[in-house]
Design a protein around this motif. Structure first.
Motif, PDB file in Angstrom:
ATOM      1  N   GLY A   1       0.602  18.316  21.945  1.00 51.80           N
ATOM      2  CA  GLY A   1       1.003  19.706  21.712  1.00 51.80           C
ATOM      3  C   GLY A   1       2.051  19.821  20.625  1.00 51.80           C
ATOM      4  N   LEU A   2       3.042  18.937  20.638  1.00 54.78           N
ATOM      5  CA  LEU A   2       4.062  18.959  19.590  1.00 54.78           C
ATOM      6  C   LEU A   2       3.471  18.558  18.248  1.00 54.78           C
ATOM      7  CD1 LEU A   2       7.153  17.503  21.475  1.00 54.78           C
ATOM      8  CD2 LEU A   2       6.531  19.898  21.114  1.00 54.78           C
ATOM      9  N   SER A   3       2.529  17.631  18.255  1.00 59.87           N
ATOM     10  CA  SER A   3       1.851  17.241  17.008  1.00 59.87           C
ATOM     11  C   SER A   3       1.048  18.402  16.440  1.00 59.87           C
ATOM     12  CB  SER A   3       0.943  16.033  17.258  1.00 59.87           C
ATOM     13  OG  SER A   3       1.720  14.912  17.631  1.00 59.87           O
ATOM     14  N   THR A   4       0.479  19.223  17.300  1.00 60.28           N
ATOM     15  CA  THR A   4      -0.259  20.413  16.850  1.00 60.28           C
ATOM     16  C   THR A   4       0.686  21.391  16.174  1.00 60.28           C
ATOM     17  OG1 THR A   4      -1.941  20.166  18.559  1.00 60.28           O
ATOM     18  CG2 THR A   4      -1.666  22.371  17.624  1.00 60.28           C
ATOM     19  N   LEU A   5       1.872  21.598  16.756  1.00 62.17           N
ATOM     20  CA  LEU A   5       2.857  22.479  16.116  1.00 62.17           C
ATOM     21  C   LEU A   5       3.258  21.940  14.749  1.00 62.17           C
ATOM     22  CD1 LEU A   5       5.128  23.390  19.150  1.00 62.17           C
ATOM     23  CD2 LEU A   5       3.558  24.912  17.925  1.00 62.17           C
ATOM     24  N   ALA A   6       3.432  20.630  14.644  1.00 63.40           N
ATOM     25  CA  ALA A   6       3.768  20.020  13.348  1.00 63.40           C
ATOM     26  C   ALA A   6       2.647  20.253  12.345  1.00 63.40           C
ATOM     27  CB  ALA A   6       4.033  18.529  13.523  1.00 63.40           C
ATOM     28  N   ALA A   7       1.402  20.123  12.791  1.00 66.84           N
ATOM     29  CA  ALA A   7       0.256  20.332  11.900  1.00 66.84           C
ATOM     30  C   ALA A   7       0.175  21.783  11.433  1.00 66.84           C
ATOM     31  CB  ALA A   7      -1.040  19.926  12.603  1.00 66.84           C
ATOM     32  N   GLU A   8       0.733  22.698  12.227  1.00 68.20           N
ATOM     33  CA  GLU A   8       0.773  24.113  11.835  1.00 68.20           C
ATOM     34  C   GLU A   8       1.911  24.398  10.858  1.00 68.20           C
ATOM     35  OE1 GLU A   8       1.066  26.383  15.450  1.00 68.20           O
ATOM     36  OE2 GLU A   8      -0.911  25.747  16.141  1.00 68.20           O
ATOM     37  N   GLY A   9       2.722  23.366  10.559  1.00 68.91           N
ATOM     38  CA  GLY A   9       3.789  23.532   9.583  1.00 68.91           C
ATOM     39  C   GLY A   9       5.174  23.711  10.165  1.00 68.91           C
ATOM     40  N   TRP A  10       5.320  23.630  11.482  1.00 70.77           N
ATOM     41  CA  TRP A  10       6.640  23.757  12.093  1.00 70.77           C
ATOM     42  C   TRP A  10       7.382  22.429  11.991  1.00 70.77           C
ATOM     43  CZ3 TRP A  10       8.005  28.504  12.623  1.00 70.77           C
ATOM     44  CH2 TRP A  10       7.047  29.476  12.883  1.00 70.77           C
ATOM     45  N   PRO A  11       8.717  22.478  11.847  1.00 71.00           N
ATOM     46  CA  PRO A  11       9.504  21.244  11.711  1.00 71.00           C
ATOM     47  C   PRO A  11       9.740  20.577  13.076  1.00 71.00           C
ATOM     48  CG  PRO A  11      10.972  23.116  11.619  1.00 71.00           C
ATOM     49  CD  PRO A  11       9.562  23.671  11.714  1.00 71.00           C
ATOM     50  N   VAL A  12       8.649  20.148  13.665  1.00 68.33           N
ATOM     51  CA  VAL A  12       8.661  19.538  14.995  1.00 68.33           C
ATOM     52  C   VAL A  12       7.871  18.245  14.904  1.00 68.33           C
ATOM     53  CG1 VAL A  12       7.844  19.820  17.374  1.00 68.33           C
ATOM     54  CG2 VAL A  12       8.737  21.790  16.130  1.00 68.33           C
ATOM     55  N   ARG A  13       8.383  17.190  15.528  1.00 64.60           N
ATOM     56  CA  ARG A  13       7.603  15.961  15.632  1.00 64.60           C
ATOM     57  C   ARG A  13       8.056  15.196  16.853  1.00 64.60           C
ATOM     58  NH1 ARG A  13       9.928  11.377  11.656  1.00 64.60           N
ATOM     59  NH2 ARG A  13      12.047  12.160  11.489  1.00 64.60           N
ATOM     60  N   ALA A  14       7.190  14.332  17.310  1.00 63.04           N
ATOM     61  CA  ALA A  14       7.514  13.525  18.484  1.00 63.04           C
ATOM     62  C   ALA A  14       7.049  12.101  18.248  1.00 63.04           C
ATOM     63  CB  ALA A  14       6.835  14.106  19.721  1.00 63.04           C
ATOM     64  N   LEU A  15       7.840  11.179  18.748  1.00 65.76           N
ATOM     65  CA  LEU A  15       7.442   9.777  18.684  1.00 65.76           C
ATOM     66  C   LEU A  15       6.360   9.544  19.729  1.00 65.76           C
ATOM     67  CD1 LEU A  15      10.951   8.096  18.401  1.00 65.76           C
ATOM     68  CD2 LEU A  15       9.404   8.769  16.564  1.00 65.76           C
ATOM     69  N   ALA A  16       5.446   8.652  19.428  1.00 65.52           N
ATOM     70  CA  ALA A  16       4.392   8.334  20.398  1.00 65.52           C
ATOM     71  C   ALA A  16       5.039   7.882  21.696  1.00 65.52           C
ATOM     72  CB  ALA A  16       3.476   7.240  19.848  1.00 65.52           C
TER      73      ALA A  16
END
Length: 110
Positions: free
Chosen positions: A10-25
């Motif tokens: 879910g956080l990776s999807t937000l990042a793909a939408e251009g939001w400055p969000v990422r999560a480590l595996a």
């Protein structure tokens, strides 16, 4: 397991939408390390200026509580947080991701 994988996706999807969000595996059982680089973004109530502003906004707008890395002494990582799925169900994670996505869409970029 499944809850961490879903939260990470879910956080990776937000990042793909251009939001400055990422999560480590995910590498543990219940914790996920995630970055929310939202300082400078404008909410309907004002600008997110500090890590505390980001945490408060995410709690109030999405119902997501996080522990900042600086609580563990990592003051060099002000946008990084620890999230836990230890007390939530898969349905709770789905609901959180829906609320989080809706909240992110209310933000105005700096």
């Amino acid at each position: 397991g499944e809850r961490l994988r879903l939260l990470h996706e879910g956080l990776s999807t937000l990042a793909a939408e251009g939001w400055p969000v990422r999560a480590l595996a995910p590498s543990g059982a219940i914790y996920l390390s995630a970055e929310f680089a939202l300082r400078g973004y404008r909410t309907p109530k004002g600008v997110l200026e500090t890590s505390a502003d980001v945490r408060t906004w995410l709690l109030e707008s999405a119902g997501m509580a996080m522990v900042p890395f600086d609580a563990f002494g990592a003051t060099h990582a002000p946008d990084w947080y620890r999230l836990s799925v230890g007390a939530v169900s898969l349905a709770d994670v789905h609901g959180l991701l829906d609320r989080l996505g809706a909240a992110m869409r209310t933000l105005q970029r700096p």
